[in-house]
Write a protein that holds these residues in place. Structure first.
Motif, PDB file in Angstrom:
ATOM      1  N   TYR A 103       0.832  -1.205   0.000  1.00 60.42           N
ATOM      2  CA  TYR A 103       0.000   0.000   0.000  1.00 60.42           C
ATOM      3  C   TYR A 103       0.867   1.255   0.000  1.00 60.42           C
ATOM      4  CZ  TYR A 103      -3.705  -3.213   1.475  1.00 60.42           C
ATOM      5  OH  TYR A 103      -4.604  -4.254   1.561  1.00 60.42           O
TER       6      TYR A 103
ATOM      7  N   GLN B  72      -3.278   5.169  -0.705  1.00 55.29           N
ATOM      8  CA  GLN B  72      -4.269   4.096  -0.597  1.00 55.29           C
ATOM      9  C   GLN B  72      -4.670   3.763   0.838  1.00 55.29           C
ATOM     10  OE1 GLN B  72      -1.513   1.575  -2.768  1.00 55.29           O
ATOM     11  NE2 GLN B  72      -3.064   1.232  -4.358  1.00 55.29           N
TER      12      GLN B  72
ATOM     13  N   ASN C  97      -6.893  10.279   3.249  1.00 57.79           N
ATOM     14  CA  ASN C  97      -5.804   9.315   3.106  1.00 57.79           C
ATOM     15  C   ASN C  97      -4.547   9.810   3.812  1.00 57.79           C
ATOM     16  OD1 ASN C  97      -4.846  11.278   1.370  1.00 57.79           O
ATOM     17  ND2 ASN C  97      -4.847   9.982  -0.455  1.00 57.79           N
TER      18      ASN C  97
ATOM     19  N   CYS D  80      -9.297   6.041  -7.114  1.00 58.08           N
ATOM     20  CA  CYS D  80      -8.181   5.248  -7.641  1.00 58.08           C
ATOM     21  C   CYS D  80      -8.158   5.289  -9.169  1.00 58.08           C
ATOM     22  CB  CYS D  80      -8.289   3.805  -7.149  1.00 58.08           C
ATOM     23  SG  CYS D  80      -7.943   3.594  -5.397  1.00 58.08           S
TER      24      CYS D  80
ATOM     25  N   ILE E  58      -7.308  -0.712  -1.206  1.00 56.59           N
ATOM     26  CA  ILE E  58      -7.453   0.268  -0.125  1.00 56.59           C
ATOM     27  C   ILE E  58      -7.262  -0.389   1.244  1.00 56.59           C
ATOM     28  CG2 ILE E  58      -9.057   1.866   1.014  1.00 56.59           C
ATOM     29  CD1 ILE E  58      -8.091   2.832  -1.713  1.00 56.59           C
TER      30      ILE E  58
END
Length: 437
Positions: free
Chosen positions: A185, A189, A233, A295, A304
């Motif tokens: 990740y 994400q 995020n 995305c 995610i």
């Protein structure tokens, strides 16, 4: 004649045995019947007639409602005035407890009792002279009843428990780092969300408006509460659309407004809380579609990682529902130490919200000589609030959103010098100097 004598004797015995039944016994009877116990057996256990037990059960809703008002159960007479004051106190206390619970702040019995007494005195003062003689000691008996009503568990936290939480918070970042590396990740994400209560008409205590709430009849703007869930995020480059949960599904201010056009996700329930049902609805119908589109637009893999705390409204099984969304839960009682949104984002958002609301009020007062802050504040509705939430959420910077991950994911955090919270507070308080009331 013999039969008549027997009937007369029976009536006499019944009259002699008649006695008041306390609310405590009534509640106990109701609970046994709810658990499936036969009415005959319950009547025999309490030395009562079956018809009396049946009457008590028919009055179940009324009895339980009075118990919620925290009237002493040993009493058989309902004191409406005392019940209303304590009921209002318990509602406000429940809101406060809910906020602390979401933050995983450790609460002891003594702390809850002191808070209850403080709220009681505030409510009593607002009730006026008619309630001057009312008293409330926040006894252990009251707390026992309130604990059952509010479904509280493990409210007392020992020194070892608090220490264990700190140790868990120190270990978890390494656990999360391994999960991130194994899943590949990036900071784009990885997401986090957190709920907070917002008294959307509450002003700082030093302003005259807050003072007037204690003296003006029917002026209780600070009590109108909603719940917000904010998230973004780890890179700080993408903010999720805020979830707003309000007590009314269709308030008057939104009469001609399409809710899907609002800058927030609008949901409602009577307590304005993020419940399991609300969270699951948000997760499946809003979060997943939103991050999938994000995305795609940013040309990154739809993969995610969502970091959540263990709040009561967060379903424990979300990790099983979508192959591209992994959910990781923080260890219990580490929210105040690790939860990113709780490390400065929510606090700053609320300061931006208050500052923006003040600016709107002052602009209205300056442009209209007949307008006062009091009259403007009374006209401030939930639609104004939603617009200010949106604008204030936009004010939260990418640097802020990234910096709050410094304890949980330090590998993703850029250089940061801190938040100018004191400057925001001074600006808010200085704007009202010399303004008309």
């Amino acid at each position: 004649m013999v039969g008549e004598k027997r009937k007369a004797s029976s009536k006499s015995d019944s009259a002699k045995k008649r006695q008041a039944i306390s609310f405590e016994r009534k509640v106990s009877i109701i609970k046994q019947l709810d658990a499936g116990e036969k009415m005959v057996i319950v009547a025999r256990a309490y030395n009562l007639n079956r018809s009396t037990v049946g009457t008590i059960y028919k009055q179940k809703d009324c009895i339980m409602e009075h118990v919620k008002g925290a009237v002493p159960m040993q009493s058989t007479i309902i004191s409406k005035k005392r019940g209303k004051i304590i009921e209002e106190m318990e509602k406000l206390l429940t809101i406060w407890l809910d906020d602390q619970q979401r933050r995983r702040f450790p609460l002891s019995l003594l702390l809850i009792q002191e808070k209850a007494k403080s709220i009681f005195e505030d409510v009593k003062a607002k009730a006026g002279e008619s309630a001057a003689k009312e008293t409330f000691s926040a006894s252990c008996g009251w707390f026992s009843r309130f604990k059952k009503m509010a479904n509280l568990h493990n409210v007392s936290v020992s020194g070892e428990a608090a220490s264990a939480d700190t140790e868990a918070a120190e270990r978890f970042p390494q656990v999360l780092k391994e999960i991130i590396e194994e899943g590949g990740y990036s900071a784009k994400q990885i997401f986090n969300v957190d709920e907070t209560g917002l008294f959307w008409k509450k002003m700082p205590e030093k302003t005259y408006i807050s003072h007037e709430e204690n003296t003006m009849l029917g002026y209780k703007v600070a009590k109108d509460r909603l719940t917000l869930m904010l998230g973004a995020n780890a890179e700080g480059s993408y903010k999720l659309k805020p979830l707003l949960v309000y007590r009314a599904a269709n308030p008057r201010a939104l009469k001609n407004v399409t809710k899907s056009s609002l800058p927030v996700i609008w949901m409602s329930n009577t307590k304005a809380w993020v419940t399991l049902a609300v969270f699951e609805d948000w997760f499946f119908h809003h979060f997943i579609p939103e991050v999938k589109l994000y995305c795609r637009d940013n040309r990154i893999p739809f993969k995610i990682l969502l970091v959540l705390d263990n709040a009561l409204g967060h379903p424990p099984h979300l990790n099983d529902f979508h192959p591209h969304v992994k959910v990781v839960y923080l260890p219990p009682n580490t929210t105040t130490l690790l939860q990113p949104m709780d490390q400065g984002v929510i606090a700053n958002f609320k300061k931006y919200y208050t500052r923006r609301t003040y600016r709107m009020a002052l602009k209205a007062v300056d442009s209209d000589p007949e307008m006062t802050l009091r009259s403007y504040w009374k006209s401030y509705n939930i639609l104004n609030c939603v617009k200010n939430i949106d604008a204030s959420w936009h004010e939260v910077t990418e640097v802020n959103l990234n910096a709050v991950w410094r304890l949980l994911c330090p590998q993703f955090v850029n250089d940061f010098r801190g938040f100018d919270q004191e400057g925001i507070n001074k600006e808010i308080l200085s704007t009202l100097v010399g303004r008309p009331k």
